[in-house]
Design a protein around this motif. Structure first.
Motif, PDB file in Angstrom:
ATOM      1  N   SER A 131      -6.041 -25.605 -84.293  1.00 58.46           N
ATOM      2  CA  SER A 131      -6.177 -26.991 -83.860  1.00 58.46           C
ATOM      3  C   SER A 131      -7.037 -27.775 -84.847  1.00 58.46           C
ATOM      4  O   SER A 131      -7.793 -27.202 -85.641  1.00 58.46           O
ATOM      5  CB  SER A 131      -6.813 -27.044 -82.473  1.00 58.46           C
ATOM      6  OG  SER A 131      -8.163 -26.583 -82.544  1.00 58.46           O
ATOM      7  N   GLY A 182      -6.617 -19.941 -77.646  1.00 54.24           N
ATOM      8  CA  GLY A 182      -5.552 -19.801 -78.631  1.00 54.24           C
ATOM      9  C   GLY A 182      -5.400 -21.058 -79.457  1.00 54.24           C
ATOM     10  O   GLY A 182      -4.291 -21.425 -79.844  1.00 54.24           O
ATOM     11  N   ASN A 183      -6.524 -21.731 -79.727  1.00 53.84           N
ATOM     12  CA  ASN A 183      -6.486 -23.040 -80.389  1.00 53.84           C
ATOM     13  C   ASN A 183      -7.072 -23.001 -81.796  1.00 53.84           C
ATOM     14  O   ASN A 183      -7.580 -23.997 -82.294  1.00 53.84           O
ATOM     15  CB  ASN A 183      -7.252 -24.067 -79.561  1.00 53.84           C
ATOM     16  CG  ASN A 183      -8.746 -23.757 -79.506  1.00 53.84           C
ATOM     17  OD1 ASN A 183      -9.152 -22.590 -79.536  1.00 53.84           O
ATOM     18  ND2 ASN A 183      -9.562 -24.784 -79.405  1.00 53.84           N
ATOM     19  N   ARG A 223      -5.169 -24.785 -75.932  1.00 55.62           N
ATOM     20  CA  ARG A 223      -4.286 -23.671 -75.579  1.00 55.62           C
ATOM     21  C   ARG A 223      -5.116 -22.425 -75.275  1.00 55.62           C
ATOM     22  O   ARG A 223      -6.058 -22.103 -75.990  1.00 55.62           O
ATOM     23  CB  ARG A 223      -3.321 -23.389 -76.739  1.00 55.62           C
ATOM     24  CG  ARG A 223      -2.446 -22.147 -76.580  1.00 55.62           C
ATOM     25  CD  ARG A 223      -1.466 -22.071 -77.743  1.00 55.62           C
ATOM     26  NE  ARG A 223      -0.740 -20.805 -77.790  1.00 55.62           N
ATOM     27  CZ  ARG A 223      -1.016 -19.817 -78.625  1.00 55.62           C
ATOM     28  NH1 ARG A 223      -2.026 -19.944 -79.497  1.00 55.62           N
ATOM     29  NH2 ARG A 223      -0.316 -18.700 -78.621  1.00 55.62           N
ATOM     30  N   ARG A 224      -4.765 -21.729 -74.205  1.00 54.51           N
ATOM     31  CA  ARG A 224      -5.445 -20.490 -73.841  1.00 54.51           C
ATOM     32  C   ARG A 224      -4.427 -19.404 -73.511  1.00 54.51           C
ATOM     33  O   ARG A 224      -3.329 -19.685 -73.033  1.00 54.51           O
ATOM     34  CB  ARG A 224      -6.402 -20.706 -72.662  1.00 54.51           C
ATOM     35  CG  ARG A 224      -7.597 -21.600 -73.020  1.00 54.51           C
ATOM     36  CD  ARG A 224      -8.605 -21.699 -71.899  1.00 54.51           C
ATOM     37  NE  ARG A 224      -9.707 -22.591 -72.216  1.00 54.51           N
ATOM     38  CZ  ARG A 224     -10.859 -22.210 -72.746  1.00 54.51           C
ATOM     39  NH1 ARG A 224     -11.057 -20.933 -73.038  1.00 54.51           N
ATOM     40  NH2 ARG A 224     -11.823 -23.083 -72.981  1.00 54.51           N
ATOM     41  N   ILE A 225      -4.830 -18.162 -73.752  1.00 56.69           N
ATOM     42  CA  ILE A 225      -3.955 -17.003 -73.601  1.00 56.69           C
ATOM     43  C   ILE A 225      -4.538 -16.100 -72.514  1.00 56.69           C
ATOM     44  O   ILE A 225      -5.746 -15.828 -72.507  1.00 56.69           O
ATOM     45  CB  ILE A 225      -3.838 -16.251 -74.936  1.00 56.69           C
ATOM     46  CG1 ILE A 225      -3.226 -17.168 -75.998  1.00 56.69           C
ATOM     47  CG2 ILE A 225      -3.010 -14.977 -74.779  1.00 56.69           C
ATOM     48  CD1 ILE A 225      -3.489 -16.731 -77.411  1.00 56.69           C
ATOM     49  N   PRO A 237      -6.430 -31.310 -76.329  1.00 53.87           N
ATOM     50  CA  PRO A 237      -5.487 -30.253 -75.959  1.00 53.87           C
ATOM     51  C   PRO A 237      -6.106 -28.892 -76.279  1.00 53.87           C
ATOM     52  O   PRO A 237      -6.688 -28.710 -77.351  1.00 53.87           O
ATOM     53  CB  PRO A 237      -4.268 -30.531 -76.849  1.00 53.87           C
ATOM     54  CG  PRO A 237      -4.470 -31.925 -77.364  1.00 53.87           C
ATOM     55  CD  PRO A 237      -5.943 -32.119 -77.451  1.00 53.87           C
ATOM     56  N   GLU A 282       0.520 -18.062 -71.382  1.00 54.94           N
ATOM     57  CA  GLU A 282      -0.377 -19.005 -72.043  1.00 54.94           C
ATOM     58  C   GLU A 282      -0.241 -20.372 -71.390  1.00 54.94           C
ATOM     59  O   GLU A 282       0.789 -20.706 -70.799  1.00 54.94           O
ATOM     60  CB  GLU A 282      -0.106 -19.105 -73.541  1.00 54.94           C
ATOM     61  CG  GLU A 282       1.258 -19.640 -73.899  1.00 54.94           C
ATOM     62  CD  GLU A 282       1.448 -19.740 -75.410  1.00 54.94           C
ATOM     63  OE1 GLU A 282       1.687 -20.871 -75.882  1.00 54.94           O
ATOM     64  OE2 GLU A 282       1.346 -18.711 -76.093  1.00 54.94           O
ATOM     65  N   THR A 283      -1.305 -21.143 -71.477  1.00 58.03           N
ATOM     66  CA  THR A 283      -1.357 -22.482 -70.888  1.00 58.03           C
ATOM     67  C   THR A 283      -2.064 -23.416 -71.856  1.00 58.03           C
ATOM     68  O   THR A 283      -3.067 -23.027 -72.456  1.00 58.03           O
ATOM     69  CB  THR A 283      -2.130 -22.469 -69.551  1.00 58.03           C
ATOM     70  OG1 THR A 283      -1.467 -21.613 -68.619  1.00 58.03           O
ATOM     71  CG2 THR A 283      -2.236 -23.866 -68.966  1.00 58.03           C
ATOM     72  N   THR A 284      -1.559 -24.631 -71.998  1.00 60.71           N
ATOM     73  CA  THR A 284      -2.268 -25.650 -72.753  1.00 60.71           C
ATOM     74  C   THR A 284      -2.832 -26.671 -71.770  1.00 60.71           C
ATOM     75  O   THR A 284      -2.084 -27.306 -71.023  1.00 60.71           O
ATOM     76  CB  THR A 284      -1.349 -26.346 -73.761  1.00 60.71           C
ATOM     77  OG1 THR A 284      -0.873 -25.392 -74.714  1.00 60.71           O
ATOM     78  CG2 THR A 284      -2.105 -27.446 -74.507  1.00 60.71           C
ATOM     79  N   TYR A 285      -4.146 -26.781 -71.762  1.00 62.73           N
ATOM     80  CA  TYR A 285      -4.835 -27.762 -70.939  1.00 62.73           C
ATOM     81  C   TYR A 285      -5.035 -29.040 -71.749  1.00 62.73           C
ATOM     82  O   TYR A 285      -5.238 -28.982 -72.960  1.00 62.73           O
ATOM     83  CB  TYR A 285      -6.201 -27.228 -70.496  1.00 62.73           C
ATOM     84  CG  TYR A 285      -6.130 -25.981 -69.661  1.00 62.73           C
ATOM     85  CD1 TYR A 285      -6.093 -26.044 -68.265  1.00 62.73           C
ATOM     86  CD2 TYR A 285      -6.098 -24.718 -70.257  1.00 62.73           C
ATOM     87  CE1 TYR A 285      -6.018 -24.893 -67.498  1.00 62.73           C
ATOM     88  CE2 TYR A 285      -6.029 -23.568 -69.495  1.00 62.73           C
ATOM     89  CZ  TYR A 285      -5.998 -23.653 -68.122  1.00 62.73           C
ATOM     90  OH  TYR A 285      -5.925 -22.515 -67.368  1.00 62.73           O
ATOM     91  N   ASP A 311      -1.449 -13.293 -79.762  1.00 63.16           N
ATOM     92  CA  ASP A 311      -0.717 -14.025 -78.735  1.00 63.16           C
ATOM     93  C   ASP A 311      -0.550 -13.179 -77.476  1.00 63.16           C
ATOM     94  O   ASP A 311      -0.920 -12.003 -77.425  1.00 63.16           O
ATOM     95  CB  ASP A 311       0.642 -14.490 -79.271  1.00 63.16           C
ATOM     96  CG  ASP A 311       1.525 -13.333 -79.738  1.00 63.16           C
ATOM     97  OD1 ASP A 311       1.235 -12.158 -79.410  1.00 63.16           O
ATOM     98  OD2 ASP A 311       2.512 -13.610 -80.445  1.00 63.16           O
TER      99      ASP A 311
END
Length: 266
Positions: free
Chosen positions: A144, A140-141, A255-257, A253, A194-197, A175
């Motif tokens: 970016s 989900g980036n 983001r993943r969904i 950074p 969702e998570t942002t690594y 999303d």
């Protein structure tokens, strides 16, 4: 290079350069799948198969199939095949259909490359056995700096004229709420998040090396050999400005969904 129909030719070695970081979302995704003893498991978009192979230990009685459209990825994955337990084949996730109902269907970092893939999801749910599981993860980036810089540069001359008509698609995904809505409407109980690594990448031009294996590959591949180096050097410089190297590495950074759905038993 491209394959016979002009599709992207993927490089398993480049993709696996950051195997640990790319594997973390797969582990987090599968952690929400509560299937105990599935008989048939399918990984659609399995890539080089390294993550698919981890499912052998997770479900030791399951038959597992990995499917990917990339001949190069499947050739690499075949090294991990286990006769009677784990197999790999070339196939298009848009048209692939199983010979029997699936107990767990996984799609990890694949659907962002498939235009209109929300329309596929009810079909995939229909491939599940009653009570079966569908687990998907997509980046989900797309807003970016790594992606915005890439496409802005590709729109500049002299590269814009060279790339005209060559770059077919910009990967994208909706999303988590959208996946929840579609899968719930298809008759599933859904867990979406969702998570942002914050990946800490070692080495020089680390973000470039990351995107070179995935999101930037179609554009880099489409550029002729005589102009690609200049494009890459310009792109690297802009990435270094957007992601300054630190003493401990470069922070990316990401983001993943995620969505995990269980088909409600009839």
């Amino acid at each position: 290079m491209t394959d016979a129909d002009g599709a992207v030719v993927w490089d398993p070695r480049q993709y696996l350069r950051y195997a640990d970081e790319r594997g973390r979302p797969f582990e987090d995704l599968l952690g929400r799948v509560r299937a105990e003893t599935p008989g048939y498991v399918v990984d659609l978009g399995c890539g080089p198969g390294n993550l698919t192979a981890t499912l052998l230990d997770r479900w030791p009685t399951a038959t597992i199939d990995g499917v990917d459209s990339s001949v190069e990825m499947i050739e690499r994955a075949q090294r991990l095949a286990v006769p009677g337990r784990l197999g790999f084949s070339v196939g298009d996730v848009r048209t692939w259909a199983p010979a029997r109902p699936i107990d767990v269907l996984v799609s990890n970092a694949t659907l962002q490359w498939v235009p209109g893939h929300l329309d596929l999801l009810p079909t995939w749910v229909g491939h599940l056995a009653p009570g079966g599981w569908l687990a998907l993860q997509v980046p989900g980036n797309f807003d970016s700096p790594s992606h915005q810089t890439l496409f802005a540069l590709a729109a500049e001359e002299p590269w814009a004229s060279i790339l005209a008509g060559q770059v077919r698609q910009r990967p994208s995904a909706p999303d988590a709420a959208t996946y929840l809505e579609v899968l719930a409407s298809a008759g599933c109980r859904v867990d979406a998040w969702e998570t942002t690594y914050f990946h800490v990448l070692p080495g020089d031009d680390a973000v470039f090396e990351w995107v070179k294996g995935t999101g930037a590959r179609p554009i880099l591949q489409a550029l002729p050999d005589e102009v690609r180096p200049e494009f890459e050097q310009t792109y690297k410089a802009r990435l270094r400005a957007a992601y300054p190297p630190r003493d401990f590495g470069t922070v990316l950074p990401f983001r993943r969904i995620f969505a995990v759905a269980q088909r409600v038993a009839a």
